[in-house]
Every structure is written in C-alpha cells, then in structure tokens.
Design an enzyme around this catalytic site. Structure first.
Site, short mmCIF file in Angstrom:
data_model
loop_
_atom_site.label_atom_id
_atom_site.label_comp_id
_atom_site.label_asym_id
_atom_site.label_seq_id
_atom_site.Cartn_x
_atom_site.Cartn_y
_atom_site.Cartn_z
N CYS A 43 1.06 -1.04 -0.16
CA CYS A 43 -0.43 0.22 0.07
C CYS A 43 0.40 1.35 -0.40
O CYS A 43 0.39 2.31 -0.59
CB CYS A 43 -0.93 -0.04 1.15
SG CYS A 43 -2.28 1.09 1.25
N CYS A 44 2.03 1.32 0.93
CA CYS A 44 2.98 2.77 1.23
C CYS A 44 3.48 2.86 -0.25
O CYS A 44 3.56 3.77 -0.41
CB CYS A 44 4.08 1.93 1.64
SG CYS A 44 3.02 2.62 3.53
N CYS A 94 -1.20 8.58 6.78
CA CYS A 94 -1.86 8.27 6.31
C CYS A 94 -3.26 8.27 7.98
O CYS A 94 -2.80 7.38 8.78
CB CYS A 94 -2.37 7.15 5.49
SG CYS A 94 -1.37 7.45 4.02
N CYS A 123 -3.69 4.89 9.25
CA CYS A 123 -1.95 4.46 9.59
C CYS A 123 -1.13 5.35 11.36
O CYS A 123 -0.44 5.14 10.82
CB CYS A 123 -1.31 4.05 8.32
SG CYS A 123 -1.92 2.73 7.33
N CYS A 148 7.91 4.01 5.49
CA CYS A 148 7.23 3.54 4.20
C CYS A 148 7.77 2.78 3.24
O CYS A 148 7.68 2.35 1.98
CB CYS A 148 6.28 4.40 4.15
SG CYS A 148 6.97 6.05 3.82
#
Length: 233
Positions: free
Chosen positions: A118-119, A201, A204, A228
């Site tokens: 995702c990162c 985010c 997170c 990340c």
C-alpha cells in the site's frame, strides 16, 4: 565521483544557514532542487524558510488519498499564508484499484507485506515521479525521529531514487524545532497538540502515549522499522 561531489558540497554548505545552503544548491543545480513536504512540523519549518527567502525550490506533497482532514486544511492554510504552490502527486488510479482488489480497502492491517504494498502504491511510486529529473531532494528528516534516521548525513546519496538528499534539520532537537515554530508563528497540524507526533495516512496513524517512541503511532499494529520506504537507503 558521487562521494567526492557530496564531500565537496558538504564542505561548502556545512557552516552556513539553512537558507544560504539551499540558495547555494539552487545556484549549482538551477531548476532541479525540490522539497517534499508531508505538512509535518519539520516540513513546515522548511517551507517557511523557502518562502521567506524566496528560494527557487519546487515544493510538492504526496496525496495518498487517505490523509486526515486536518492535513488537507493545513495544506490550504500553508499555501495561503506563504503565497506558495505546493504541487500534489497522486497514486496511479489503476494501481490503487488493483491494490484494493487484491488486498481489500484496509488490507494493510493484515500483514507487513500488504502494508508495504500500500505504501509503495500510494507513496513510493508517486515520489519517484516527483523526483525524476531533479538533482537535490530536500527533506525534513531529523535524526531523533527513528533509529534508521540517526545514521543519515545532512547531504547524502539516495541510491533508491538516484538523487542527492539534503536533510537540513537532521541535527535539530524537538525542542529547537518547536521553539522555531512558536517564534515564527508557523501554522501546524492541530493533531500535533493531541499526541500525534508523526502524521501520515489516517488509518495508519494514532496518537502516542507520554514516553513512547515518536514513531510508535505509525503502523502501531506491527513490529517493523516504522518506515514506509521513502527514506530507506
């Protein structure tokens, strides 16, 4: 050759102010000096220095699509306050669609591998686009922020992005940074006053408890280096 260049540049800007150091880098690499801001307190300090001294630096931010409302509001307030344009870079639409189809909308909670995927889609790939063709990448990193960052140098070569990285606040303490913010009345994210030290985010990031590591609020559900992929050598 890279080592010699970085050594020479480090000696040249090592004993001047941050503003003068950035100005010299802009003269040496015209049109190829960029600054990435996540709108954190460190980044707000650097934005203020760039704007106050009218330095020819392109400021950009990574809009992952899952930021806090407070972050977007600060982005607007910062552009208005300093009369600057902060260019947003967004993740590739099809990459996000494929990611969500593969791991689910919140699949990053399920494993470090999912979270890193995702990162990568939301941050690392857009960063590579933002840095492409440039020579100097200015960041707001401080050595106190994490163990990984304690070994960094103010001016260093970033192998992953093939660019020189300038970390002007690397040796600043939290106290020095907050003092600078207060003295210059720099706008900052109100979440910082609620225990959010490192803000990324929304899904997170959480506030930390007194005495916790500054990065403890990032990806708190996993044991990792709390990075990340943006600043891994």
């Amino acid at each position: 050759m890279k080592k010699n260049l970085i050594k020479d540049l480090s000696a040249r800007i090592g004993n001047v102010s941050i503003a003068d150091a950035i100005a010299q880098l802009c003269e040496l690499f015209p049109g190829k000096v960029v600054f990435s801001t996540s709108l954190g307190q460190e980044d707000q300090v650097i934005t203020e220095i760039i704007a106050k001294n009218n330095l020819p630096v392109q400021i950009f931010t990574l809009d992952t699509g899952r930021l806090f409302y407070e972050t977007y509001d600060l982005l607007s307030r910062t552009e208005s306050r300093y009369k600057v344009k902060i260019k947003p870079y967004y993740p590739n639409t099809s990459s996000v669609e494929n990611l969500v189809a593969d791991i689910g909308i919140n699949g990053f909670y399920e494993s470090p591998e999912n979270r890193k995927s995702c990162c990568y889609v939301r941050k690392v790939e857009p960063l590579k686009r933002a840095l492409a063709g440039n020579s100097i990448w200015i960041t707001g990193l401080r050595s106190e922020q994490s163990a990984n960052r304690s070994s960094m140098s103010k001016l260093e070569w970033d192998e992953g992005n093939q660019i020189m990285k300038f970390n002007p606040l690397l040796d600043w303490s939290m106290e020095e940074m907050l003092q600078y913010i207060n003295e210059n009345k720099i706008p900052y994210n109100p979440l910082h006053d609620k225990g959010f030290v490192s803000i990324g985010c929304a899904p997170c990031t959480r506030a930390i408890e007194p005495g916790e590591d500054p990065r403890a609020g990032r990806w708190w559900w996993e044991s990792s280096k709390k990075e990340c992929g943006l600043h891994i050598k």
